[in-house]
Scaffold this motif. Structure first.
Motif, short mmCIF file in Angstrom:
data_model
loop_
_atom_site.label_atom_id
_atom_site.label_comp_id
_atom_site.label_asym_id
_atom_site.label_seq_id
_atom_site.Cartn_x
_atom_site.Cartn_y
_atom_site.Cartn_z
N THR A 1 49.02 39.73 49.47
CA THR A 1 49.18 38.30 49.30
C THR A 1 48.39 37.79 48.21
O THR A 1 48.94 37.12 47.24
N LYS A 2 47.00 38.22 48.15
CA LYS A 2 46.38 37.77 47.10
C LYS A 2 46.78 38.27 45.74
O LYS A 2 46.84 37.48 44.62
N MET B 1 50.03 38.95 45.02
CA MET B 1 51.08 38.21 44.76
C MET B 1 50.87 36.93 44.08
O MET B 1 51.63 36.61 43.29
N LEU B 2 49.87 36.23 44.90
CA LEU B 2 49.60 34.92 44.51
C LEU B 2 49.23 34.98 42.88
O LEU B 2 49.29 34.13 42.21
N SER B 3 48.34 35.99 42.55
CA SER B 3 47.72 35.96 41.32
C SER B 3 48.76 36.48 40.19
O SER B 3 48.87 35.66 39.30
N ILE C 1 52.00 35.70 40.77
CA ILE C 1 52.86 34.39 40.72
C ILE C 1 52.50 33.40 39.78
O ILE C 1 53.21 32.92 39.00
N SER C 2 51.02 33.05 39.86
CA SER C 2 50.56 32.22 38.97
C SER C 2 50.41 32.72 37.59
O SER C 2 50.90 31.74 36.72
N PHE D 1 60.66 34.07 45.19
CA PHE D 1 59.62 34.17 46.13
C PHE D 1 59.90 33.69 47.37
O PHE D 1 59.54 34.16 48.66
N ARG E 1 55.22 44.25 47.20
CA ARG E 1 55.39 42.90 46.90
C ARG E 1 54.31 42.83 45.45
O ARG E 1 53.32 43.18 45.26
#
Length: 311
Positions: free
Chosen positions: A86-87, A89-91, A93-94, A143, A257
């Motif tokens: 998740t971390k 993925m968020l990185s 995506i950002s 997403f 992911r």
């Protein structure tokens, strides 16, 4: 008579002493189990509770405790993997949102700061703004689609579908693009009708993801194909290309992911890293499975197994 009473008393004393020792040993064993459980639950460890005993009841309890500990440790490991994923993925995506949005802001600032700009140049820049905005929207949609699939909120009804026709139509959608780019196209779909359990919308998206992925990442091989076969209770469809492929070290990671190869950040290969993850989740949602086999510049194949309907 007196001897009999003495014998009975001695036997009772022996039984009581044995029971006392048994209860004492069980008490010590339970205290050991309690201390060990406290250590295991308070520290990151994969230890199990071990006690030397011939007490069948205690052995049964220990087996159940160790199975529960094993389940708990697997759950913790899965949670840690999800948290790391998740971390990451968020990185990513950002990063993928920041890049096009920065470009959009640059175009808009250029247009705003130059009121005398030629109409044709203004129109070109606005077209670029529109294209980049669509890229951001597409990433956001991917997403949320993945989030729905993983949470089970996306309803995918399973029905009987005609596999041959869906595969033909999917390839036809890309045929002009493939021929324009000089691809050699190979389509191997049997004349015999193949029906499978699945979902037409999901299967269309699966095929679109795999074909576009083959064009984007395997385009240097200039050859792409789709093969459909049926055997026994199963049907198989494969999308393959003869491009640079995927190294065997990365094969098990491509469905994770936000996983992207190093060159996927280059302009020619840019991607969000969500497409293949969504593809895998959709395949699983319709009761199938997907695997990847790759030999660079020989053949890279995504093979899907579906449940065939026999008559």
């Amino acid at each position: 008579m007196t001897y009999i009473l003495i014998a009975v008393i001695v036997i009772l004393i022996i039984v009581i002493a044995w029971q006392y020792q048994f209860i004492r040993r069980r008490g010590h064993a339970l205290e050991h189990i309690q201390r060990k459980l406290h250590v295991i639950m308070s520290e990151p460890t994969s230890e199990k509770v071990l006690v030397f005993t011939d007490d069948d009841s205690l052995i049964g309890v220990l087996n159940e405790i160790n199975e529960l500990l094993d389940f708990h440790q697997k759950s913790l490991a899965a949670h840690a993997r999800i948290e790391i994923s998740t971390k990451k993925m968020l990185s990513n995506i950002s990063h993928d949102l920041k890049t096009p949005l920065t470009v959009v802001l640059g175009y808009l600032e250029t247009i705003t700061l130059d009121p005398g700009m030629e109409p044709s140049e203004r129109e070109r820049l606005l077209g670029n703004v529109h294209r980049k905005t669509l890229e951001v929207l597409d990433l956001i949609h991917q997403f949320f689609d993945l989030a729905k699939l993983e949470s089970g909120d996306k309803d995918i009804p399973i029905t009987k579908i005609y596999l041959n026709e869906i595969c033909r139509m999917s390839m036809l959608q890309y045929y002009d693009i493939l021929t324009t780019r000089g691809f050699k196209v190979s389509i191997d779909i049997p004349d015999e009708p193949l029906y499978v359990w699945g979902n037409e919308e999901a299967l269309n998206r699966i095929l679109n993801n795999l074909i576009s992925n083959a064009i984007q990442h395997g385009g240097d091989g200039k050859e792409l194909g789709l093969t459909v076969t049926g055997k026994g209770q199963e049907a198989f469809l494969s999308v393959w290309d003869k491009g640079k492929g995927i190294h065997e070290l990365h094969v098990d990671q491509v469905f994770e992911r936000m996983y992207t190869l190093e060159d996927s950040r280059n302009k020619a290969f840019q991607g969000s890293g969500l497409g293949l993850t969504i593809t895998k989740r959709l395949v699983e949602a319709i009761g199938g499975s997907i695997e990847l086999r790759s030999k660079p510049y020989e053949r890279t194949t995504f093979k899907i197994r579906l449940r065939k309907i026999n008559y």
